[in-house]
Write a protein that holds these residues in place. Structure first.
Motif, PDB file in Angstrom:
ATOM      1  N   GLY A 149      27.412  -9.660 -43.011  1.00 25.94           N
ATOM      2  CA  GLY A 149      27.967  -8.536 -43.277  1.00 25.94           C
ATOM      3  C   GLY A 149      27.289  -7.445 -43.010  1.00 25.94           C
ATOM      4  N   PHE A 150      25.930  -7.196 -43.581  1.00 22.73           N
ATOM      5  CA  PHE A 150      25.005  -6.189 -43.468  1.00 22.73           C
ATOM      6  C   PHE A 150      24.884  -5.970 -41.840  1.00 22.73           C
ATOM      7  CE2 PHE A 150      20.635  -4.501 -43.340  1.00 22.73           C
ATOM      8  CZ  PHE A 150      20.892  -3.359 -43.967  1.00 22.73           C
ATOM      9  N   ILE A 151      24.390  -7.175 -41.275  1.00 23.30           N
ATOM     10  CA  ILE A 151      24.011  -6.945 -40.010  1.00 23.30           C
ATOM     11  C   ILE A 151      25.277  -6.484 -39.057  1.00 23.30           C
ATOM     12  CG2 ILE A 151      23.385  -8.396 -37.672  1.00 23.30           C
ATOM     13  CD1 ILE A 151      21.806 -10.300 -39.609  1.00 23.30           C
ATOM     14  N   ALA A 152      26.618  -6.964 -39.336  1.00 24.93           N
ATOM     15  CA  ALA A 152      27.735  -6.425 -38.568  1.00 24.93           C
ATOM     16  C   ALA A 152      27.918  -4.943 -38.746  1.00 24.93           C
ATOM     17  CB  ALA A 152      28.819  -7.182 -39.369  1.00 24.93           C
ATOM     18  N   VAL A 153      27.672  -4.294 -40.214  1.00 26.19           N
ATOM     19  CA  VAL A 153      27.851  -2.851 -40.571  1.00 26.19           C
ATOM     20  C   VAL A 153      26.861  -2.149 -39.737  1.00 26.19           C
ATOM     21  CG1 VAL A 153      27.454  -1.100 -42.131  1.00 26.19           C
ATOM     22  CG2 VAL A 153      28.771  -3.305 -42.608  1.00 26.19           C
ATOM     23  N   ALA A 154      25.513  -2.583 -39.539  1.00 26.49           N
ATOM     24  CA  ALA A 154      24.452  -2.189 -38.850  1.00 26.49           C
ATOM     25  C   ALA A 154      24.845  -1.996 -37.401  1.00 26.49           C
ATOM     26  CB  ALA A 154      23.125  -2.899 -39.093  1.00 26.49           C
ATOM     27  N   TYR A 155      25.616  -2.999 -36.697  1.00 25.43           N
ATOM     28  CA  TYR A 155      25.980  -2.973 -35.555  1.00 25.43           C
ATOM     29  C   TYR A 155      27.014  -2.025 -35.331  1.00 25.43           C
ATOM     30  CZ  TYR A 155      28.580  -4.545 -31.237  1.00 25.43           C
ATOM     31  OH  TYR A 155      29.241  -4.486 -29.842  1.00 25.43           O
ATOM     32  N   PHE A 156      27.720  -1.624 -35.898  1.00 28.41           N
ATOM     33  CA  PHE A 156      28.667  -0.382 -35.832  1.00 28.41           C
ATOM     34  C   PHE A 156      28.124   0.875 -36.272  1.00 28.41           C
ATOM     35  CE2 PHE A 156      31.690  -3.998 -36.226  1.00 28.41           C
ATOM     36  CZ  PHE A 156      32.472  -4.017 -35.427  1.00 28.41           C
ATOM     37  N   VAL A 157      26.917   1.062 -36.806  1.00 26.53           N
ATOM     38  CA  VAL A 157      26.208   2.290 -37.016  1.00 26.53           C
ATOM     39  C   VAL A 157      25.756   2.796 -35.806  1.00 26.53           C
ATOM     40  CG1 VAL A 157      24.495   3.431 -38.339  1.00 26.53           C
ATOM     41  CG2 VAL A 157      25.984   1.849 -39.532  1.00 26.53           C
ATOM     42  N   ASN A 158      24.570   2.169 -35.557  1.00 24.09           N
ATOM     43  CA  ASN A 158      23.857   2.393 -34.113  1.00 24.09           C
ATOM     44  C   ASN A 158      22.811   1.497 -33.782  1.00 24.09           C
ATOM     45  OD1 ASN A 158      21.306   3.262 -35.529  1.00 24.09           O
ATOM     46  ND2 ASN A 158      22.677   5.293 -35.933  1.00 24.09           N
ATOM     47  N   ASP A 159      22.054   1.825 -32.766  1.00 18.78           N
ATOM     48  CA  ASP A 159      21.169   0.793 -32.210  1.00 18.78           C
ATOM     49  C   ASP A 159      19.824   0.390 -33.037  1.00 18.78           C
ATOM     50  OD1 ASP A 159      22.663   0.225 -30.048  1.00 18.78           O
ATOM     51  OD2 ASP A 159      21.797   1.410 -28.671  1.00 18.78           O
ATOM     52  N   LEU A 160      19.356   1.638 -33.547  1.00 20.37           N
ATOM     53  CA  LEU A 160      18.265   1.516 -34.422  1.00 20.37           C
ATOM     54  C   LEU A 160      18.614   0.967 -35.831  1.00 20.37           C
ATOM     55  CD1 LEU A 160      15.438   2.146 -34.918  1.00 20.37           C
ATOM     56  CD2 LEU A 160      16.090   4.610 -35.803  1.00 20.37           C
ATOM     57  N   ALA A 161      19.772   1.080 -36.373  1.00 22.45           N
ATOM     58  CA  ALA A 161      20.170   0.479 -37.540  1.00 22.45           C
ATOM     59  C   ALA A 161      20.126  -1.045 -37.368  1.00 22.45           C
ATOM     60  CB  ALA A 161      21.591   1.190 -37.854  1.00 22.45           C
ATOM     61  N   LEU A 162      20.783  -1.318 -36.286  1.00 23.66           N
ATOM     62  CA  LEU A 162      20.720  -2.983 -35.925  1.00 23.66           C
ATOM     63  C   LEU A 162      19.521  -3.560 -35.667  1.00 23.66           C
ATOM     64  CD1 LEU A 162      22.594  -5.446 -35.231  1.00 23.66           C
ATOM     65  CD2 LEU A 162      22.771  -4.638 -32.788  1.00 23.66           C
ATOM     66  N   ILE A 163      18.479  -2.818 -35.039  1.00 25.02           N
ATOM     67  CA  ILE A 163      17.168  -3.309 -34.933  1.00 25.02           C
ATOM     68  C   ILE A 163      16.505  -3.709 -36.243  1.00 25.02           C
ATOM     69  CG2 ILE A 163      14.934  -2.653 -34.144  1.00 25.02           C
ATOM     70  CD1 ILE A 163      16.315  -1.244 -31.751  1.00 25.02           C
ATOM     71  N   LEU A 164      16.630  -2.608 -37.229  1.00 22.29           N
ATOM     72  CA  LEU A 164      16.264  -2.691 -38.475  1.00 22.29           C
ATOM     73  C   LEU A 164      16.898  -3.649 -39.471  1.00 22.29           C
ATOM     74  CD1 LEU A 164      15.513   1.157 -38.962  1.00 22.29           C
ATOM     75  CD2 LEU A 164      13.933  -0.776 -38.378  1.00 22.29           C
ATOM     76  N   ALA A 165      18.027  -4.064 -39.223  1.00 22.60           N
ATOM     77  CA  ALA A 165      18.843  -4.856 -39.987  1.00 22.60           C
ATOM     78  C   ALA A 165      18.114  -6.149 -40.682  1.00 22.60           C
ATOM     79  CB  ALA A 165      19.968  -5.341 -39.461  1.00 22.60           C
ATOM     80  N   VAL A 166      17.729  -6.951 -39.730  1.00 21.78           N
ATOM     81  CA  VAL A 166      16.967  -8.273 -40.027  1.00 21.78           C
ATOM     82  C   VAL A 166      15.678  -8.064 -41.099  1.00 21.78           C
ATOM     83  CG1 VAL A 166      15.877 -10.209 -39.477  1.00 21.78           C
ATOM     84  CG2 VAL A 166      18.060  -9.747 -38.356  1.00 21.78           C
TER      85      VAL A 166
END
Length: 292
Positions: free
Chosen positions: A106-123
């Protein structure tokens, strides 16, 4: 329906959902300041409000769920925690593991919808906030690891708004790190005997109550210093300085309560620190409304 409501209550108790009050104000503090600097307005929009809330909740649920999953053996041997849902049979290990996975994805999915940097930092963020459960088994630095875990909240907030990590948010986050580590030291005083018995690594079990309280005071002094630097470098104004002053007063009161009576640790831990985050947030919002 009754079973579903009961299960929700059990999971809420598992992750101590009301303690979300510690992280949420600071993710939104960072978002407000960042939005003021980038957009000229403290309001960052309903989309980021929803995504920011979901990110904070899923990240915290993951961290607390994973911690409870890993600590089933320890919690069962501690009289203070032996009635937790992860120990008394209300929530099975299987259900906890599924809960952890759901919140991680769920956290990774949210990061995906935020922006690219958020997705990179999620894991990497999930790895850091999950590592606390291991650190306390071999290092008394676990208190700082917990602090770092919550200190990621402001950084996540800024990344969501501006997709950058400015210097002022690092100062704010370091302050959060020392703030959380400082009150975790006080909270850990309750388990000093159990930690010694089970061979767990904590500052109270190694250095004793007096030095622990001294370390906590030093951490909270550093908290005020770094939050003051945050106010200066973010070019904030009067209400922000007032937030730092009131934080210093509230932290001093927290130590007064614990020094006076160890039985008031819960009051110092939850009530004082909960109000601190909310007051800080309100004053930062006012500062950015009237002085942007």
């Amino acid at each position: 329906m009754e079973k579903l409501i009961k299960k929700i209550k059990d999971f809420s108790e598992l992750v101590v959902f009301q303690h979300s009050v510690f992280a949420l104000p600071f993710i939104f503090i960072a978002m407000v300041v960042s939005s003021s600097q980038v957009n000229g307005s403290p309001w960052f929009g309903f989309k980021l409000l929803i995504l920011g809330t979901l990110a904070a909740v899923t990240a915290r649920n993951f961290a607390m769920g994973f911690n409870r999953f890993m600590d089933r053996d320890i919690d069962g041997l501690n009289p203070r925690t032996s009635n937790r849902p992860n120990v008394d049979g209300r929530i099975s290990a299987r259900d906890m593991f599924i809960f952890v996975l759901i919140n991680a994805f769920g956290f990774i999915a949210v990061a995906y919808f935020v922006n690219d940097l958020a997705l990179i930092l999620a894991v990497p963020i999930l790895i850091i906030i999950g590592s606390y459960s291991y650190f306390k088994r071999f290092s008394y630095l676990a208190h700082l690891i917990l602090g770092i875990s919550l200190a990621l909240a402001p950084i996540a907030g800024v990344v969501a708004v501006s997709e950058t990590i400015p210097f002022w948010v690092i100062l704010l986050s370091i302050g959060v790190m020392f703030w959380v580590a400082g009150f975790d030291l006080l909270y850990s005083l309750q388990d000093i005997d159990v930690d010694k018995k089970l061979g767990l690594h904590s500052i109270p079990s190694i250095f004793g109550p007096e030095k622990t309280m001294l370390f906590s005071k030093i951490f909270h002094f550093l908290t005020v210093i770094f939050w003051l630097l945050f106010v200066i470098y973010s070019q904030s104004s009067y209400f922000a300085y007032l937030a730092v002053i009131l934080s210093a007063i509230m932290l001093s009161y927290e130590h007064y309560l614990v020094n006076k009576d160890f039985r008031k640790i819960d009051r110092a831990f939850f009530t004082v620190n909960g109000y601190l985050g909310i007051v800080f947030f309100i004053l930062i919002v006012l500062d950015n409304i009237f002085f942007v």
